[in-house]
Design an enzyme around this catalytic site. Structure first.
Site, PDB file in Angstrom:
ATOM      1  CG  ASN A  10      -1.727   1.212   1.421  1.00  0.00           C
ATOM      2  OD1 ASN A  10      -1.782   2.063   0.529  1.00  0.00           O
ATOM      3  ND2 ASN A  10      -2.384   1.321   2.571  1.00  0.00           N
ATOM      4  CE  LYS A  12      -0.097   3.069   4.859  1.00  0.00           C
ATOM      5  NZ  LYS A  12       0.056   3.125   6.303  1.00  0.00           N
ATOM      6  CG  HIS A  94      -5.675   1.842   5.527  1.00  0.00           C
ATOM      7  ND1 HIS A  94      -5.208   2.735   6.468  1.00  0.00           N
ATOM      8  CD2 HIS A  94      -4.664   0.969   5.290  1.00  0.00           C
ATOM      9  CE1 HIS A  94      -3.959   2.402   6.778  1.00  0.00           C
ATOM     10  NE2 HIS A  94      -3.606   1.346   6.072  1.00  0.00           N
ATOM     11  CD  GLU A  96      -2.696   5.311   7.020  1.00  0.00           C
ATOM     12  OE1 GLU A  96      -2.722   5.351   5.775  1.00  0.00           O
ATOM     13  OE2 GLU A  96      -1.749   4.822   7.657  1.00  0.00           O
ATOM     14  CD  GLU A 164      -3.209  -2.519   7.353  1.00  0.00           C
ATOM     15  OE1 GLU A 164      -2.177  -2.806   6.758  1.00  0.00           O
ATOM     16  OE2 GLU A 164      -3.794  -1.433   7.208  1.00  0.00           O
ATOM     17  N   GLY A 170       3.026   2.123  10.762  1.00  0.00           N
ATOM     18  CA  GLY A 170       4.018   3.183  10.612  1.00  0.00           C
ATOM     19  C   GLY A 170       4.781   3.514  11.884  1.00  0.00           C
ATOM     20  CB  SER A 208       5.627  -2.128  11.859  1.00  0.00           C
ATOM     21  OG  SER A 208       5.268  -0.777  12.163  1.00  0.00           O
TER      22      SER A 208
HETATM   23  P1  13P Z   1       3.342   0.263   7.572  1.00  0.00           P
HETATM   24  O1  13P Z   1       3.815  -1.040   6.937  1.00  0.00           O
HETATM   25  O2  13P Z   1       4.073   1.454   7.057  1.00  0.00           O
HETATM   26  O3  13P Z   1       3.294   0.150   9.053  1.00  0.00           O
HETATM   27  O4  13P Z   1       1.821   0.472   7.082  1.00  0.00           O
HETATM   28  C1  13P Z   1       0.925  -0.584   7.190  1.00  0.00           C
HETATM   29  C2  13P Z   1      -0.316  -0.215   6.467  1.00  0.00           C
HETATM   30  O5  13P Z   1      -1.057   0.657   6.883  1.00  0.00           O
HETATM   31  C3  13P Z   1      -0.619  -0.937   5.227  1.00  0.00           C
HETATM   32  O6  13P Z   1      -1.902  -0.674   4.784  1.00  0.00           O
END
Ligand code: 13P
Length: 248
Positions: A10, A12, A94, A96, A164, A170, A208
């Site tokens: 992803n 983002k 997601h 976010e 997740e 992150g 992560s």
């Molecule tokens: P990270 O791998 O950067 O922690 O992000 C995970 C994520 O949100 C994938 O959708």
């Protein structure tokens, strides 16, 4: 049915046209992985990435879609548009988007239905916050997100679920192996109660994931792959994760 192993990246809100070089490097290094290899770039790169990936095993996905098929929704993207640009998957719900745009389970469900109607496979994301984990409500939270966001008509061929934990995204922090195992076993059972047999649904872990922890995470029962953020931006890192999943 055995779940499909999927390494999904992803991107983002990262990536300009120059980043397509990473796709070429990834495909050159992993021409025939023993798992599905999927990248979800920003929508602006989807069609170009589709061209760049022609003839390769790389699959593409969107990061969100609107719940309606078309209409007066300035700035939004429909499932059909993603499909038209080369996507076969779409990430939905997601954390976010749930946090930044107030997306509810009901909205995620409507989006998932829109994706299914266009032949896209939704990757439905769920996960608890740190406060919810500390309060001991993790399974309750993700159970209710799953119930509310996954279309009942889903089958193993048309659904991917990504667990997740919000606090692991992150941050460089990951749950313990036991915590991941507990949630994934719970998800498999809860999904079976919801859609009938869920034995073949791919359940991804996200938060992560990196080359140094991928092998350990992929050894957890009911973990069928990963949804990778930061480490998917560089072909070398994502390629290592693809290799770890291929070997799992
Ligand atoms: P990270 O791998 O950067 O922690 O992000 C995970 C994520 O949100 C994938 O959708």
């Amino acid at each position: 049915m055995t779940p499909r192993k999927i390494a999904a990246g992803n991107w983002k809100m990262n990536g300009l046209a120059a980043a397509l070089a990473e796709v070429a490097a990834l495909n050159a290094a992993h021409p025939a992985p023993a798992c599905a290899m999927l990248l979800c770039p920003p929508a602006t790169l989807l069609a170009q990435m589709n061209w760049a990936a022609k003839g390769s095993n790389l699959k593409l996905g969107g990061q969100d879609c609107h719940q309606d098929a078309s209409g007066a929704h300035t700035g939004d993207i429909s499932a059909a548009m993603l499909r038209d640009a080369g996507a076969t998957y779409v990430i939905l719900g997601h954390s976010e988007r749930r946090a930044d745009h107030g997306e509810t389970d009901a909205l995620v469900l409507a989006k998932a239905k829109a994706a299914l109607a266009c032949g896209l496979i939704p990757i439905v994301c769920i996960g608890e916050t740190e406060a919810q984990r500390d309060a001991g409500t993790t399974l309750q939270v993700i159970g209710s997100q799953l119930d509310g966001s996954v279309p009942e008509e889903s089958t193993a061929a048309t659904l991917v679920v990504a667990y997740e934990p919000v606090w692991a995204i992150g941050t460089g922090r990951t749950p313990t192996i036991a915590q991941i195992a507990e949630v994934h076993a719970f998800l498999r059972a809860r999904l079976t109660a919801k859609i009938g047999t869920a034995a073949g649904v791919s359940l991804l872990y996200g938060g992560s994931v990196k080359p140094s922890n991928a092998t350990q995470i992929f050894a957890v029962p009911h973990v069928d792959g990963a949804l990778v953020g930061g480490a998917s931006l560089k072909a070398a890192d994502f390629g290592s994760i693809v290799a770890a999943l291929s070997a799992a």
